[in-house]
Scaffold this active site. Structure first.
Site, PDB file in Angstrom:
ATOM      1  N   HIS A  48       0.833  -1.202   0.000  1.00 24.22           N
ATOM      2  CA  HIS A  48       0.000   0.000   0.000  1.00 24.22           C
ATOM      3  C   HIS A  48       0.872   1.258   0.000  1.00 24.22           C
ATOM      4  CE1 HIS A  48      -3.107   2.647   2.238  1.00 24.22           C
ATOM      5  NE2 HIS A  48      -3.572   2.442   1.022  1.00 24.22           N
ATOM      6  N   GLU A  77       0.811  -0.475  -4.867  1.00 25.09           N
ATOM      7  CA  GLU A  77      -0.379   0.357  -5.033  1.00 25.09           C
ATOM      8  C   GLU A  77       0.055   1.809  -4.875  1.00 25.09           C
ATOM      9  OE1 GLU A  77      -3.798   2.771  -3.473  1.00 25.09           O
ATOM     10  OE2 GLU A  77      -1.891   2.317  -2.493  1.00 25.09           O
ATOM     11  N   HIS A  92      -1.323  10.530  -2.027  1.00 23.45           N
ATOM     12  CA  HIS A  92      -2.644  10.013  -1.692  1.00 23.45           C
ATOM     13  C   HIS A  92      -3.665  11.109  -1.464  1.00 23.45           C
ATOM     14  CE1 HIS A  92      -5.825   8.776   1.132  1.00 23.45           C
ATOM     15  NE2 HIS A  92      -5.901   7.722   0.335  1.00 23.45           N
ATOM     16  N   GLU A 145      -4.353   3.919  -8.409  1.00 19.72           N
ATOM     17  CA  GLU A 145      -5.615   4.561  -8.047  1.00 19.72           C
ATOM     18  C   GLU A 145      -5.665   5.963  -8.643  1.00 19.72           C
ATOM     19  OE1 GLU A 145      -8.224   6.371  -4.341  1.00 19.72           O
ATOM     20  OE2 GLU A 145      -6.660   4.898  -3.889  1.00 19.72           O
TER      21      GLU A 145
END
Length: 278
Positions: A48, A77, A92, A145
Site C-alpha cells: 500500500h 499500489e 494520496h 488509483e
C-alpha cells in the site's frame, strides 16, 4: 371471489419481485476479468503506497518506498493526481497538509511548486508518475488509483498516455465509478477495479442516497468493474458479495496481518512483510 383476488395479488407481487431482482442484477453485474489479465494480481500481496514505514521515515508514495517494494518482490499500489500544469504526481491526499505541512489542494498547484515540498519531514519529495514507472520498470505489478478531481477527463487521458508505453503489469482503480467507466469505454485492455467502503464512511463525503447506492455497488452499471477493492474494516453488504459471486475479483485494503489472504484474490497491505505470493 376472495381466492381469485388473492391469486392475482400473489401473481402481481411475484412479477414485481422478479422485475426488481432482474433490475438489481442488471445494475450490479461486473465484467469477469480474462484470466491472463488477472493472473499477475491473483494470489499477490501489494504494498500500500509502496513499502513505506509506519513512522514515515521512508514516506508513503515515495521513490524509496517503491524501490523497497520492488526489492522485496511485492506489487505496488499508488495514487495519482493531475496538477495545474498537467503533470501527474503521486500522492494520496487531495490536500497537502498531512504529508508536506503546506496548505491547499494538490490539483491547484503546479509541479514547480510541488517539487519544492518535502514528504513527512524527510528529504524526499512527491514523485511524478513517470518517475515511479521508471523505478518499478515492469518488475512487479502496479495497482494505480486515480483520484477524483475537477479535471477527470483530462486526468484519465494523461494517465492513459503515461502508461501506454509501459512494459509491465498495471491495472487501474478508483472510488469514482465514472472514472472506472471511462476506462471501460476508452481503454478496456486494462484490468479495472471499483474501490468501495462502508456506507457510513461514504456518507462523510457523499449525500446519504449516493452513499447507500455506492456502498452497495449499484453504480457498477456505469463501471462494470473486473474487481472490487473493498475496505477490510467494513462489513460487506449482500450486494457486494453477490458481485463477487458473479465473477468480480476480490481485492481488499488495507491489511495489517496475513489473515486477509484466506478470503481474497489480492491483498493490499501495510506495516508488515507478508509472503509475496499466497
Amino acid at each position: 371471489m376472495k381466492t381469485k383476488k388473492n391469486h392475482h395479488f400473489l401473481l402481481k407481487s411475484g412479477l414485481l419481485t422478479a422485475a426488481a431482482a432482474g433490475a438489481a442484477l442488471f445494475l450490479l453485474f461486473p465484467e469477469k476479468p480474462a484470466k491472463e489479465k488477472a493472473a499477475p494480481f491473483v494470489g499477490r500481496n501489494i504494498a500500500h503506497r509502496g513499502l513505506y514505514t509506519k513512522d514515515q521515515s521512508v514516506p508513503e508514495n515515495s521513490l524509496p518506498a517503491f524501490r523497497r517494494a520492488v526489492e522485496h518482490g511485492y506489487g505496488v499500489e499508488l495514487d495519482v493526481h493531475l496538477v495545474k500544469d498537467r503533470k501527474l504526481v503521486v500522492l494520496h491526499d487531495d490536500t497537502l497538509e498531512r504529508m508536506t505541512g503546506a496548505e491547499g489542494k494538490v490539483e491547484d498547484k503546479t509541479w514547480r511548486e510541488l517539487r519544492k515540498l518535502r514528504l513527512a519531514g524527510t528529504e524526499e519529495r512527491m514523485p511524478l508518475l513517470e518517475e515511479v514507472l521508471e523505478v518499478i520498470g515492469g518488475r512487479v505489478p502496479i495497482i494505480l488509483e486515480i483520484k477524483t478531481g475537477s479535471r477527470n477527463e483530462a486526468q484519465n487521458e494523461a494517465v492513459l498516455a503515461a502508461i501506454s508505453g509501459y512494459r509491465g503489469d498495471l491495472c487501474i482503480e478508483s472510488f469514482d465509478p465514472f472514472i472506472v467507466g471511462w476506462w471501460k469505454k476508452n481503454a478496456p485492455q486494462y484490468l479495472r477495479g471499483q474501490l468501495c467502503m462502508g456506507v457510513e464512511d461514504l456518507k462523510k463525503t457523499l449525500r446519504p442516497a449516493l452513499a447507500w447506492a455506492g456502498g452497495h455497488l449499484f453504480f457498477d452499471v456505469i463501471a462494470r468493474p473486473n474487481f472490487i477493492a473493498y475496505d477490510l474494516t467494513a462489513k460487506k453488504p449482500a450486494t457486494v458479495k453477490l458481485v463477487e459471486a458473479l465473477g468480480a475479483m476480490k481485492v481488499c485494503w488495507t491489511s495489517h496481518d496475513p489473515s486477509a489472504e484466506e478470503e481474497n484474490d489480492t491483498v493490499i497491505f501495510e506495516h508488515y512483510e507478508p509472503k509475496v505470493w499466497f
